[in-house]
Motif scaffolding. Structure first.
Motif, PDB file in Angstrom:
ATOM      1  N   GLU A   1     -21.048  16.156 136.363  1.00  0.00           N
ATOM      2  CA  GLU A   1     -22.429  16.217 135.908  1.00  0.00           C
ATOM      3  C   GLU A   1     -23.003  17.572 136.294  1.00  0.00           C
ATOM      4  O   GLU A   1     -22.537  18.224 137.226  1.00  0.00           O
ATOM      5  CB  GLU A   1     -23.248  15.090 136.528  1.00  0.00           C
ATOM      6  CG  GLU A   1     -22.822  13.712 136.071  1.00  0.00           C
ATOM      7  CD  GLU A   1     -22.980  13.491 134.577  1.00  0.00           C
ATOM      8  OE1 GLU A   1     -23.920  14.037 133.963  1.00  0.00           O
ATOM      9  OE2 GLU A   1     -22.143  12.769 134.014  1.00  0.00           O
TER      10      GLU A   1
ATOM     11  N   LEU B   1     -30.015  18.662 125.094  1.00  0.00           N
ATOM     12  CA  LEU B   1     -30.134  17.224 125.276  1.00  0.00           C
ATOM     13  C   LEU B   1     -29.194  16.719 126.362  1.00  0.00           C
ATOM     14  O   LEU B   1     -29.495  15.752 127.051  1.00  0.00           O
ATOM     15  CB  LEU B   1     -29.845  16.503 123.955  1.00  0.00           C
ATOM     16  CG  LEU B   1     -30.755  16.897 122.790  1.00  0.00           C
ATOM     17  CD1 LEU B   1     -30.327  16.196 121.524  1.00  0.00           C
ATOM     18  CD2 LEU B   1     -32.208  16.610 123.110  1.00  0.00           C
ATOM     19  N   ASP B   2     -28.044  17.374 126.513  1.00  0.00           N
ATOM     20  CA  ASP B   2     -27.098  16.987 127.549  1.00  0.00           C
ATOM     21  C   ASP B   2     -26.185  18.168 127.842  1.00  0.00           C
ATOM     22  O   ASP B   2     -25.900  18.974 126.949  1.00  0.00           O
ATOM     23  CB  ASP B   2     -26.271  15.778 127.106  1.00  0.00           C
ATOM     24  CG  ASP B   2     -25.624  15.018 128.260  1.00  0.00           C
ATOM     25  OD1 ASP B   2     -25.817  15.421 129.434  1.00  0.00           O
ATOM     26  OD2 ASP B   2     -24.943  14.022 127.996  1.00  0.00           O
ATOM     27  N   LEU B   3     -25.740  18.263 129.086  1.00  0.00           N
ATOM     28  CA  LEU B   3     -24.813  19.308 129.500  1.00  0.00           C
ATOM     29  C   LEU B   3     -23.980  18.771 130.648  1.00  0.00           C
ATOM     30  O   LEU B   3     -24.521  18.375 131.679  1.00  0.00           O
ATOM     31  CB  LEU B   3     -25.567  20.574 129.941  1.00  0.00           C
ATOM     32  CG  LEU B   3     -24.742  21.721 130.515  1.00  0.00           C
ATOM     33  CD1 LEU B   3     -23.730  22.244 129.507  1.00  0.00           C
ATOM     34  CD2 LEU B   3     -25.663  22.850 130.972  1.00  0.00           C
ATOM     35  N   VAL B   4     -22.686  18.692 130.439  1.00  0.00           N
ATOM     36  CA  VAL B   4     -21.750  18.283 131.487  1.00  0.00           C
ATOM     37  C   VAL B   4     -20.594  19.265 131.477  1.00  0.00           C
ATOM     38  O   VAL B   4     -20.407  20.024 130.526  1.00  0.00           O
ATOM     39  CB  VAL B   4     -21.223  16.838 131.297  1.00  0.00           C
ATOM     40  CG1 VAL B   4     -22.339  15.826 131.368  1.00  0.00           C
ATOM     41  CG2 VAL B   4     -20.464  16.691 130.003  1.00  0.00           C
TER      42      VAL B   4
ATOM     43  N   LEU C   1     -33.132  17.739 131.545  1.00  0.00           N
ATOM     44  CA  LEU C   1     -32.549  17.627 130.219  1.00  0.00           C
ATOM     45  C   LEU C   1     -33.294  16.541 129.471  1.00  0.00           C
ATOM     46  O   LEU C   1     -33.762  15.573 130.063  1.00  0.00           O
ATOM     47  CB  LEU C   1     -31.067  17.285 130.294  1.00  0.00           C
ATOM     48  CG  LEU C   1     -30.186  18.302 131.021  1.00  0.00           C
ATOM     49  CD1 LEU C   1     -28.756  17.810 131.091  1.00  0.00           C
ATOM     50  CD2 LEU C   1     -30.244  19.658 130.335  1.00  0.00           C
ATOM     51  N   ASP C   2     -33.397  16.707 128.158  1.00  0.00           N
ATOM     52  CA  ASP C   2     -34.159  15.759 127.360  1.00  0.00           C
ATOM     53  C   ASP C   2     -33.486  14.395 127.294  1.00  0.00           C
ATOM     54  O   ASP C   2     -34.148  13.367 127.328  1.00  0.00           O
ATOM     55  CB  ASP C   2     -34.369  16.318 125.959  1.00  0.00           C
ATOM     56  CG  ASP C   2     -35.633  15.807 125.309  1.00  0.00           C
ATOM     57  OD1 ASP C   2     -36.488  15.268 126.034  1.00  0.00           O
ATOM     58  OD2 ASP C   2     -35.767  15.940 124.094  1.00  0.00           O
ATOM     59  N   MET C   3     -32.155  14.366 127.180  1.00  0.00           N
ATOM     60  CA  MET C   3     -31.448  13.098 127.068  1.00  0.00           C
ATOM     61  C   MET C   3     -30.143  13.159 127.838  1.00  0.00           C
ATOM     62  O   MET C   3     -29.059  13.071 127.265  1.00  0.00           O
ATOM     63  CB  MET C   3     -31.144  12.777 125.603  1.00  0.00           C
ATOM     64  CG  MET C   3     -32.342  12.505 124.766  1.00  0.00           C
ATOM     65  SD  MET C   3     -31.797  12.116 123.088  1.00  0.00           S
ATOM     66  CE  MET C   3     -33.354  11.658 122.378  1.00  0.00           C
ATOM     67  N   ALA C   4     -30.207  13.338 129.127  1.00  0.00           N
ATOM     68  CA  ALA C   4     -28.998  13.388 129.935  1.00  0.00           C
ATOM     69  C   ALA C   4     -28.199  12.121 129.691  1.00  0.00           C
ATOM     70  O   ALA C   4     -28.737  11.030 129.661  1.00  0.00           O
ATOM     71  CB  ALA C   4     -29.355  13.528 131.408  1.00  0.00           C
ATOM     72  N   GLY C   5     -26.908  12.268 129.497  1.00  0.00           N
ATOM     73  CA  GLY C   5     -26.046  11.135 129.237  1.00  0.00           C
ATOM     74  C   GLY C   5     -25.787  10.887 127.763  1.00  0.00           C
ATOM     75  O   GLY C   5     -25.086   9.948 127.404  1.00  0.00           O
ATOM     76  N   LEU C   6     -26.311  11.730 126.888  1.00  0.00           N
ATOM     77  CA  LEU C   6     -26.101  11.554 125.451  1.00  0.00           C
ATOM     78  C   LEU C   6     -24.620  11.706 125.095  1.00  0.00           C
ATOM     79  O   LEU C   6     -24.116  10.997 124.234  1.00  0.00           O
ATOM     80  CB  LEU C   6     -26.942  12.559 124.665  1.00  0.00           C
ATOM     81  CG  LEU C   6     -26.981  12.368 123.156  1.00  0.00           C
ATOM     82  CD1 LEU C   6     -27.609  11.026 122.790  1.00  0.00           C
ATOM     83  CD2 LEU C   6     -27.770  13.479 122.505  1.00  0.00           C
ATOM     84  N   ALA C   7     -23.929  12.621 125.765  1.00  0.00           N
ATOM     85  CA  ALA C   7     -22.485  12.768 125.556  1.00  0.00           C
ATOM     86  C   ALA C   7     -21.785  11.719 126.417  1.00  0.00           C
ATOM     87  O   ALA C   7     -21.780  11.805 127.636  1.00  0.00           O
ATOM     88  CB  ALA C   7     -22.021  14.171 125.947  1.00  0.00           C
TER      89      ALA C   7
END
Length: 139
Positions: A58, A41-44, A71-77
């Motif tokens: 990012e 969902l997110d990866l940073v 990504l499915d929900m970039a920015g979730l973190a």
């Protein structure tokens, strides 16, 4: 039966020596996605300078060829999540902050919900500790 759009998610902070993890990390994540084990969902990435400053990178900042996987929900973190997860990061090291949906647990979560159940606690044990313990106690 209830059908959730998403299964349970987990946040991970995985530390590495140096200012960023190598390409093998993205390959390992790709393998998990391809196997249907997780949905990213997110990866940073975060790194702590030798002076102790935390920098958030990012995914697109870490890939040289610009071919950033969707990504499915970039920015979730959020920044607060990242700062909390990276709090123990030593100067001169980096971490991958990854948010994954546990696809294997999606149907289980639906069944629990329909049965009136709820997960009230969850504890993780890192693989090196599990393996060391089992090796020490093997017959």
């Amino acid at each position: 039966m209830t059908t959730f759009d998403y299964g349970p998610i987990e946040f991970y902070a995985v530390a590495f020596d140096g200012d960023r993890p190598g390409p093998a990390v993205l390959k390992a994540v790709d393998d998990l996605v391809a196997a249907g084990t997780v949905n990213v969902l997110d990866l940073v990435f975060a790194r702590r300078s030798p002076e102790g400053e935390l920098e958030i990178l990012e995914l697109s900042d870490t890939i040289d060829d610009g071919d950033v996987p969707p990504l499915d929900m970039a920015g979730l973190a959020g920044e607060d999540d990242i700062a909390e997860l990276a709090a123990g990061l030593e100067p001169g090291t980096s971490a991958a902050i990854i948010v994954v949906e546990l696809l294997w647990a999606k149907a289980f979560a639906s069944a629990l919900y329909d049965a009136g159940g709820a997960v009230i606690a969850r504890e993780g044990v890192p693989a090196p500790i599990v393996n060391a313990f089992l090796a020490e106690h093997a017959d």
